[in-house]
Design a protein around this motif. Structure first.
Motif, PDB file in Angstrom:
ATOM      1  N   SER A 115       0.883  -1.157   0.000  1.00  0.00           N
ATOM      2  CA  SER A 115       0.000   0.000   0.000  1.00  0.00           C
ATOM      3  C   SER A 115       0.923   1.209   0.000  1.00  0.00           C
ATOM      4  O   SER A 115       1.788   1.343   0.878  1.00  0.00           O
ATOM      5  N   HIS A 118       1.215   5.376  -0.120  1.00  0.00           N
ATOM      6  CA  HIS A 118       0.484   6.606   0.173  1.00  0.00           C
ATOM      7  C   HIS A 118       1.333   7.793  -0.291  1.00  0.00           C
ATOM      8  O   HIS A 118       2.415   8.034   0.245  1.00  0.00           O
ATOM      9  N   GLN A 141      -7.712   5.305  -2.094  1.00  0.00           N
ATOM     10  CA  GLN A 141      -8.097   6.613  -1.552  1.00  0.00           C
ATOM     11  C   GLN A 141      -7.555   7.715  -2.436  1.00  0.00           C
ATOM     12  O   GLN A 141      -6.465   7.584  -3.013  1.00  0.00           O
ATOM     13  N   THR A 163      -3.662   6.966  -2.366  1.00  0.00           N
ATOM     14  CA  THR A 163      -3.153   5.685  -1.879  1.00  0.00           C
ATOM     15  C   THR A 163      -3.586   4.604  -2.853  1.00  0.00           C
ATOM     16  O   THR A 163      -4.740   4.596  -3.295  1.00  0.00           O
TER      17      THR A 163
END
Length: 139
Positions: A40, A42, A64, A104
């Protein structure tokens, strides 16, 4: 079966791979016969990867925010939460957050037998990144 508990400590993305601030959380690493890696990632607004390619390709799934993605020679595309991007093996590309929004995504790729995940190229210049601020959505 092995259960991992999140959150693990986030690590700053290496500056030679990313322009701006980005953090990586390992979700799955190659283990045993598996060669799949999932992270993941970000990105802060304006942050993006360098040009790079993956020997077996890559899938990005935006969880996101909003970002941008481009293949060498192609258009810059807008991506947002819920979008999935499939990048072909050996395809040079970059991806990151939009200039004003965090983004993200899950990065999913197969690791080569020798441990190679990606080949890094040149940084994405400011003019490449801002080439089209009204980037079309990826569809």
């Amino acid at each position: 079966m092995r259960v991992s508990r999140l959150p693990q400590p986030s690590t700053a993305a290496p500056s030679e791979w990313v322009e701006g601030a980005a953090w990586v959380d390992e979700i799955a690493t190659p283990e045993g016969q598996s060669r799949f890696r999932v992270d993941s990632v970000h990105f802060a607004p304006g942050a993006r990867t360098a040009w790079h390619s993956h020997p077996f390709g890559q899938v990005l799934y935006v969880t996101q925010g909003a970002g941008l993605v481009q293949s060498r020679g192609g258009e810059v595309h807008s991506i947002r939460a819920g979008d999935s991007v499939r990048i072909a093996p050996g395809e040079w590309h970059w991806h990151g957050a939009s200039p004003t929004t965090f983004m993200t995504h899950l990065a999913i790729q197969e690791v080569a037998d020798d441990g190679t995940e990606a080949e890094r190229g040149a940084p994405v210049t400011e003019s490449e990144y801002t080439a089209d601020t009204a980037a079309p959505p990826l569809r």
